[in-house]
Design a protein around this motif. Structure first.
Motif, PDB file in Angstrom:
ATOM      1  N   PHE A 163      57.936  17.895  44.450  1.00  0.00           N
ATOM      2  CA  PHE A 163      56.477  17.959  44.337  1.00  0.00           C
ATOM      3  C   PHE A 163      55.999  19.063  45.271  1.00  0.00           C
ATOM      4  O   PHE A 163      56.752  19.581  46.101  1.00  0.00           O
ATOM      5  N   GLY A 164      54.728  19.430  45.128  1.00  0.00           N
ATOM      6  CA  GLY A 164      54.145  20.388  46.062  1.00  0.00           C
ATOM      7  C   GLY A 164      53.694  21.685  45.414  1.00  0.00           C
ATOM      8  O   GLY A 164      54.165  22.070  44.337  1.00  0.00           O
ATOM      9  N   SER A 214      51.008  21.907  49.878  1.00  0.00           N
ATOM     10  CA  SER A 214      49.994  20.906  49.562  1.00  0.00           C
ATOM     11  C   SER A 214      50.425  20.098  48.351  1.00  0.00           C
ATOM     12  O   SER A 214      51.120  20.606  47.467  1.00  0.00           O
ATOM     13  N   THR A 215      49.970  18.870  48.297  1.00  0.00           N
ATOM     14  CA  THR A 215      50.274  18.028  47.140  1.00  0.00           C
ATOM     15  C   THR A 215      49.364  18.329  45.963  1.00  0.00           C
ATOM     16  O   THR A 215      49.651  17.928  44.831  1.00  0.00           O
ATOM     17  N   TRP A 262      52.258  18.676  53.501  1.00  0.00           N
ATOM     18  CA  TRP A 262      53.598  18.225  53.841  1.00  0.00           C
ATOM     19  C   TRP A 262      54.381  19.404  54.386  1.00  0.00           C
ATOM     20  O   TRP A 262      54.040  20.564  54.124  1.00  0.00           O
ATOM     21  N   GLN A 286      55.287  14.135  56.100  1.00  0.00           N
ATOM     22  CA  GLN A 286      53.877  14.307  55.787  1.00  0.00           C
ATOM     23  C   GLN A 286      53.152  14.780  57.031  1.00  0.00           C
ATOM     24  O   GLN A 286      53.262  14.176  58.101  1.00  0.00           O
TER      25      GLN A 286
END
Length: 734
Positions: free
Chosen positions: A433-434, A449-450, A467, A478
């Motif tokens: 993710f990210g 960032s998410t 993160w 996090q």
């Protein structure tokens, strides 16, 4: 004409006159706003060439979108009267401001920078003003400058000067109004080539504005005589009197503008603006004395300023090179900038990342059919697709501090943050993710960032968290929590590792923030209604650069910042690029180059017949709106006769129009950004969502009769569906 109504414009009073028409203050009764109405004199209606120039004024000015160029609302003809409706400027002309007295150097430079920025925009569109003079420059009460009267503007001609035919006559009209005849313009401010009736280009405006600068600094015209003929002779043969009590460098800039030979002047208005920006920088920093007792002859030679500007292209990545852009105001050398277009592939190109030495550029492009990451040498023309082995989308590249690796976002295998070698080798996954990865200064970690986003203006969610991932082991942690940092996107690590900059949605605002490297102590860098995004640290950590629309268009800004605490001790400073929309941005680690994306988009609405059974288009598409900057989010009324839509941009408002393209009507006109219009089932009302409030309703086709009593919530009565602002409750809006 006073008291007369032309279409829906009620004339209030006469406010000016010139060779191209008479100007009246008027009220637009349809939208209930003041306008300036320029009317072609009745005796000129039969003069087709004069009428053509009158119409050209509207077309030229309306084609431009710049905060320092007067806004054209309408052009029309009614009852034998030809008119242009334009923005009403509450201020006075520069001629009245000068009033035969020298202006202060700081005030002169502030005005000159706005004018040259506006003219650079016009020249980039192929439009030469041809009648620059103090009477055509308005200064508002808050210091904003507006360039008026593009009545003599025309598309730039390419014929060389020596091929243009000489003029035979000039109309005998009193100055200062524009003379109308074979020669177009006001004699005292004409360039030599214009005075001779030769073909003119942007360099003619440089000369004319040099005459304006001379008058601002000296309080007297650069060229004058007992008659127009004598004045014209002075323009052609004489040098202006020396400017007294100004720094040598300032007088030299003016002198270069006023060279008789166009080849010896500043070659573009961008060149002139950059020179003026240098002077202002040096004046404010104390490097340039505010005034001197010595005078500089106007013919004094000046070493050429080493500026060049490349032609701009749609969605093109450009580089601004100049060490002084990234060092403090106390430096000894002036700014030296060079604008260079880097990429020109088909389709959009975005997310630039300069290598630490500034010699290479990584960016995302869809030239191959899907999003890939390309590598190109700065100044080269052969980009290399680094991710061609994957059919998944790859974007958001970020060079490592040593230039050996590139982190990026990829959609392969479900998506996440990946790292590869600087030439595309050894791709490996770090996270699942990210978005928008950014390296720590030692290269050991990557912050991301998410949240995902495509357009900073349309992003409304507030769920992004930061993160950090170890670039070797892939171990994640996090960094920020919703209770202290509700939202964070597009992070950028400071050069000494103390803080991380990001932008966030807070309420209705999009502001720049920084947070300490441990994820605590968030500090706001900006906190206002402007849209601020894409923050990047200067290599020394003393400045934060970002993109913002606070100047009227999306451009680059910077602010001095304390890297350790996040404290902002300085004021915001514009770093103006020759681009209508700049961002995202990247700065090389050596501080010599900044890359940015230039964007220019338009959107209009079409209609076409559709067979719901066959699920296919059954007629040729036809335009409903035309000439809009960005008409978005259309919705059809229940009877199929009307559309409502929003106009996207600096001011976002709601419109309605018939499906045949007739009956265009603007429903909102205020400081709020009104979006997402939706019809009620009976077609009598339209719900929409304005920033910075919640959900509102306006009367649909009858909205023009439902104006609010005091305008607190805008021009149109707004009925609140969600809880309304307290001010509107007190005003009686329901």
């Amino acid at each position: 004409m006073t008291g007369r109504t032309i279409l829906h414009y009620r004339i209030v009073e006469k406010i000016g006159a010139g060779g191209m028409g008479v100007v009246y203050k008027a009220i637009d009764t349809r939208l209930d706003r003041r306008v300036a109405l320029k009317v072609l004199p009745p005796e000129a209606v039969t003069d087709e060439s004069r009428k053509k120039r009158f119409i050209q004024e509207a077309k030229s000015a309306s084609a431009l979108n710049h905060p320092s160029i007067v806004t054209i609302y309408d052009i029309g003809e009614a009852d034998g009267v030809n008119f242009i409706a334009m923005e009403f400027i509450d201020g006075r002309t520069l001629a009245a401001t000068i009033d035969r007295k020298p202006m202060a150097l700081g005030e002169t430079l502030a005005i000159a920078l706005q004018v040259t920025d506006a003219l650079a925009k016009a020249h980039a569109a192929g439009i030469v003003h041809r009648d620059l003079k103090p009477a055509n420059l308005m200064v508002t009460r808050d210091g904003l400058v507006k360039v008026l009267d593009f009545g003599l503007a025309k598309l730039t001609e390419t014929a060389p000067l020596d091929e243009a035919p000489p003029t035979e006559s000039i109309a005998q009209e009193a100055s200062p109004p524009t003379e109308v005849g074979t020669i177009l313009g006001t004699v005292a401010y004409m360039s030599p080539e214009q005075a001779q009736g030769l073909t003119v280009d942007a360099r003619s405006d440089v000369f004319s504005f040099g005459s304006v600068l001379h008058e601002m600094l000296s309080g007297r015209r650069a060229f004058s005589g007992d008659s127009r003929v004598a004045t014209m002779a002075a323009v052609l043969r004489e040098e202006p009197a020396p400017i007294e009590n100004v720094p040598h460098e300032v007088a030299r800039v003016v002198a270069r503008c006023l060279r008789k030979d166009p080849n010896r002047r500043f070659q573009t208005m961008v060149d002139l603006r950059l020179a003026l920006a240098d002077l202002r920088e040096e004046t404010e920093s104390g490097q340039l004395a505010a005034s001197t007792t010595a005078s500089v002859p106007a013919r004094a030679a000046w070493k050429p300023v080493l500026y060049t500007v490349a032609a701009l292209a749609l969605l093109a990545l450009l580089v601004v090179r100049g060490v002084m852009v990234f060092r403090s105001r106390q430096a000894a050398e002036p700014v030296r900038l060079r604008f260079t277009q880097l990429t020109d592939q088909a389709g959009p190109e975005t997310f630039p990342s300069l290598s630490p030495d500034g010699r290479s550029l990584a960016y995302a492009s869809r030239a191959s059919g899907n999003w890939d990451i390309y590598l190109q040498r700065v100044g080269g023309k052969n980009p290399v697709n680094l991710t061609k082995d994957s059919s998944a989308g790859d974007t958001q590249p970020a060079f490592s501090p040593d230039g050996e690796q590139i982190a990026f976002r990829s959609e392969r295998n479900g998506g996440g943050i990946f790292v590869m070698g600087a030439t595309g080798e050894s791709v490996r996954r770090l996270t699942d993710f990210g978005n928008n990865p950014a390296w720590s200064p030692d290269g050991k970690e990557i912050v991301f960032s998410t949240a995902r986003w495509a357009d900073p203006a349309s992003r409304i969610a507030r769920e992004g968290q930061l993160w950090v991932v170890d670039s070797s082991s892939g171990e994640k942690r996090q960094l920020t929590r919703p209770d202290t940092v509700p939202d964070a996107v597009q992070p950028n690590w400071s050069p000494h590792g103390h803080r991380i900059a990001y932008w966030a949605v807070h309420g209705a605002q999009r502001d720049i923030w920084t947070v300490s490297a441990d994820g605590t102590q968030p500090v706001a860098v900006t906190k206002d209604a402007a849209l601020d995004w894409s923050p990047v640290w200067s290599p020394d950590g003393n400045y934060l650069y970002f993109a913002s629309d606070r100047g009227g268009s999306m451009n680059l800004w910077r602010v001095r910042i304390d890297e350790k605490s996040g404290r902002v001790p300085g004021r915001l400073e514009a770093i103006t690029t020759p681009s209508p929309y700049s961002g995202p941005i990247s700065i090389s680690r050596d501080g010599k180059r900044i890359a940015y994306v230039q964007q220019l988009t338009t959107a209009n609405i079409q209609k076409a017949g559709f067979d719901p059974v066959k699920e296919s288009i059954v007629s040729q598409p036809q335009w409903i709106t035309q000439g809009s900057h960005q008409a978005r989010d259309p919705q059809l009324s229940s009877d199929g006769e009307w559309l409502t839509f929003m106009e996207w941009g600096k001011q976002e408002d709601i419109f309605v129009i018939k499906t045949d393209g007739a009956g265009l009507r603007q429903l909102t006109n205020d400081v709020y950004k009104d979006r997402s219009p939706r019809w009620s089932p009976d077609g009598r009302r339209i719900a929409f969502s304005p920033r910075p409030r919640n959900l509102w309703v306006t009367g649909g086709l009858s909205a023009a009769t439902e104006r609010g009593s005091d305008g607190v919530c805008g021009r149109w009565r707004r009925r609140s569906v969600a809880p309304p602002p307290s001010r509107c409750e007190r005003a009686g809006h329901r």
